[in-house]
Design a protein around this motif. Structure first.
Motif, short mmCIF file in Angstrom:
data_model
loop_
_atom_site.label_atom_id
_atom_site.label_comp_id
_atom_site.label_asym_id
_atom_site.label_seq_id
_atom_site.Cartn_x
_atom_site.Cartn_y
_atom_site.Cartn_z
N TYR A 1 0.84 -1.21 0.00
CA TYR A 1 0.00 0.00 0.00
C TYR A 1 0.86 1.25 0.00
N ALA A 2 1.95 1.21 0.81
CA ALA A 2 2.80 2.40 0.93
C ALA A 2 3.54 2.69 -0.37
N LYS A 3 4.09 1.65 -1.00
CA LYS A 3 4.97 1.90 -2.14
C LYS A 3 4.25 1.83 -3.49
N TYR A 4 3.26 0.97 -3.60
CA TYR A 4 2.62 0.77 -4.91
C TYR A 4 1.11 1.05 -4.85
N GLY A 5 0.67 1.76 -3.81
CA GLY A 5 -0.76 1.97 -3.56
C GLY A 5 -1.56 2.39 -4.79
N SER A 6 -1.01 3.34 -5.56
CA SER A 6 -1.79 3.88 -6.68
C SER A 6 -1.91 2.88 -7.83
N MET A 7 -1.09 1.83 -7.80
CA MET A 7 -1.12 0.86 -8.91
C MET A 7 -1.91 -0.39 -8.58
N LEU A 8 -2.38 -0.50 -7.32
CA LEU A 8 -3.03 -1.75 -6.90
C LEU A 8 -4.44 -1.88 -7.45
N ASN A 9 -4.77 -3.05 -7.95
CA ASN A 9 -6.14 -3.36 -8.31
C ASN A 9 -6.94 -3.45 -7.01
N ASP A 10 -8.22 -3.03 -7.05
CA ASP A 10 -9.04 -3.01 -5.83
C ASP A 10 -9.31 -4.40 -5.28
N THR A 11 -9.29 -5.40 -6.13
CA THR A 11 -9.60 -6.76 -5.69
C THR A 11 -8.34 -7.49 -5.26
N ILE A 12 -8.44 -8.19 -4.13
CA ILE A 12 -7.34 -9.02 -3.65
C ILE A 12 -7.78 -10.47 -3.79
N ILE A 13 -6.97 -11.27 -4.46
CA ILE A 13 -7.35 -12.67 -4.68
C ILE A 13 -6.89 -13.51 -3.49
N PRO A 14 -7.82 -14.21 -2.83
CA PRO A 14 -7.44 -14.96 -1.63
C PRO A 14 -6.65 -16.23 -1.98
N GLN A 15 -5.94 -16.70 -0.99
CA GLN A 15 -5.36 -18.04 -1.06
C GLN A 15 -6.53 -19.01 -1.17
N TYR A 16 -6.54 -19.85 -2.18
CA TYR A 16 -7.67 -20.77 -2.34
C TYR A 16 -7.17 -22.08 -2.97
N SER A 17 -7.46 -23.17 -2.27
CA SER A 17 -6.91 -24.48 -2.68
C SER A 17 -7.40 -24.93 -4.06
N GLY A 18 -8.54 -24.42 -4.50
CA GLY A 18 -9.11 -24.84 -5.79
C GLY A 18 -8.20 -24.55 -6.98
N PHE A 19 -7.31 -23.57 -6.84
CA PHE A 19 -6.43 -23.26 -7.98
C PHE A 19 -5.55 -24.44 -8.33
N ALA A 20 -5.16 -25.21 -7.31
CA ALA A 20 -4.32 -26.38 -7.57
C ALA A 20 -5.09 -27.45 -8.33
N ARG A 21 -6.41 -27.45 -8.21
CA ARG A 21 -7.23 -28.47 -8.89
C ARG A 21 -7.47 -28.15 -10.37
N GLN A 22 -7.07 -26.94 -10.81
CA GLN A 22 -7.33 -26.58 -12.20
C GLN A 22 -6.68 -27.55 -13.18
N ILE A 23 -5.46 -27.95 -12.86
CA ILE A 23 -4.71 -28.77 -13.80
C ILE A 23 -4.99 -30.26 -13.61
N ASN A 24 -5.45 -30.63 -12.39
CA ASN A 24 -5.81 -32.02 -12.10
C ASN A 24 -7.20 -32.15 -11.48
N PRO A 25 -8.24 -31.72 -12.20
CA PRO A 25 -9.57 -31.80 -11.58
C PRO A 25 -10.04 -33.25 -11.53
N THR A 26 -10.89 -33.56 -10.56
CA THR A 26 -11.40 -34.93 -10.48
C THR A 26 -12.37 -35.19 -11.64
N ASN A 27 -12.10 -36.24 -12.39
CA ASN A 27 -12.96 -36.69 -13.49
C ASN A 27 -13.26 -35.65 -14.56
N LYS A 28 -12.41 -34.65 -14.68
CA LYS A 28 -12.65 -33.63 -15.71
C LYS A 28 -11.34 -33.29 -16.39
#
Ligand SMILES: Nc1ncnc2c1ncn2[C@@H]1O[C@H](COP(=O)(O)OP(=O)(O)O)[C@@H](O)[C@H]1O
Ligand SMILES: [Mg+2]
Length: 310
Positions: free
Chosen positions: A249-276
């Motif tokens: 916020y201090a150094k790059y505040g004006s360049m930050l997108n308003d949305t923060i993407i949370p840590q979410y385990s589902g991202f790991a399943r993108q490449i190895n989804p069950t049965n898909k």
């Protein structure tokens, strides 16, 4: 009831009181303008750059925008995430390096055949990569004005690209390779690259080095390229994450997108989804916290990169 990208597109045109264009009747003109190009850049790998690039592209396509993804990383993670298998020894695809090698103003005749259709109707297309893209990258090291090759590729094919797409998303490799630099230079058209950071020490240093890299590009070529920074893998309970957030916020505040993407385990399943098959999270788990954040980021990029349904 599920809406297709084509339904979403029709809704948008109707909401503007405009006739819904019939894709088969698009007139071929020489004057179509290059659509906005979103180039993702980060000097460090593993931060989620590919996940953001591919989910943003898929989200925009689901909203009815026609998107081309260019996989500019020899590791081909974006291609694999979109279901294109690139590891076969005889994989003989045309990748972006085949176009960047050329220093010509003539439109590339083989561009249409290099493009793979991911969604029906041209809503999500891909120029895939494979490991041989690394050779093209190496050969650019000694090529004349290699920094301008991506811009040249876009300008000589702007008519074709402008008729087919509302936006182009480029997933680059980490580090500062000639292909990465060429796309960074080409990003001067949009005025910025899309950067992904994790709130974590070595990532913050990588962000500093990307920022100084952009300064060097400006000093050498007069190209002004800024950054839009998306914070990824946020986890509020960790102290080093909170400290890193204060730094950002201090150094790059004006360049930050308003949305923060949370840590979410589902991202790991993108490449190895069950049965898909492999697919972006926004397709596999559209109502998850990770997908909601990706949709929000995508909506903000429509405005900040000036993406329009042409
Ligand atoms: N928000 C997130 N939460 C948890 N894991 C994530 C998140 N974003 C990405 N990942 C995971 O981090 C790893 C690296 O992501 P990737 O998109 O390939 O990064 P990059 O392109 O920067 O190397 C992958 O395993 C991916 O599933
Ligand atoms: Mg990647």
């Amino acid at each position: 009831m599920r809406y297709t990208p084509s339904d979403m597109r029709a809704v948008w045109f109707r909401s503007q009181d405009l006739p819904v264009p019939d894709r088969d009747q698009i007139s071929i003109t020489d004057t179509a303008k290059l659509p906005p190009v979103i180039v993702t850049r980060m000097t460090k790998g593993g931060v989620g750059k590919t996940s953001v690039a591919v989910n943003v592209a898929a989200s925009l396509a689901m909203m009815g925008y026609r998107i081309l993804v260019i996989d500019a990383d020899p590791q081909a993670s974006a291609s694999n995430l979109l279901g294109i298998e690139t590891s076969a020894y005889d994989s003989n695809l045309t990748h972006i390096g085949d176009f960047l090698k050329l220093s010509t103003n003539t439109p590339d005749e083989n561009l249409p055949s290099a493009i793979k259709q991911i969604y029906e109707g041209g809503f999500l297309d891909l120029i895939p990569a494979d490991i041989t893209l690394a050779e093209a990258d190496a050969s650019l090291v000694t090529a004349m004005s290699s920094h301008s090759r991506a811009e040249l590729f876009f300008s000589r094919n702007s008519s074709f690209l402008g008729q087919r797409y509302d936006a182009i998303v480029v997933d680059t490799a980490p580090g500062t390779t000639p292909i990465g630099l060429a796309f960074t230079y080409a990003a001067r058209q949009a005025g910025k690259v899309l950067t992904v950071v994790e709130p974590e020490g070595s990532c913050l240093r990588a962000l500093d080095s990307l920022a100084s890299n952009l300064e060097e590009i400006k000093a050498l070529t007069h190209a002004i390229v800024g950054m839009e920074v998306v914070i990824n893998k946020y986890h509020p309970s960790l102290k080093h994450v909170r400290d890193s957030m204060s730094f950002l916020y201090a150094k790059y505040g004006s360049m930050l997108n308003d949305t923060i993407i949370p840590q979410y385990s589902g991202f790991a399943r993108q490449i190895n989804p069950t049965n898909k098959l492999p697919a972006p999270l926004v397709e596999l788990e559209p109502s998850s916290s990770g997908s909601s954040a990706m949709f929000e980021v995508s909506k903000s990029l429509i405005t900040s990169f000036g993406i329009r349904m042409a």
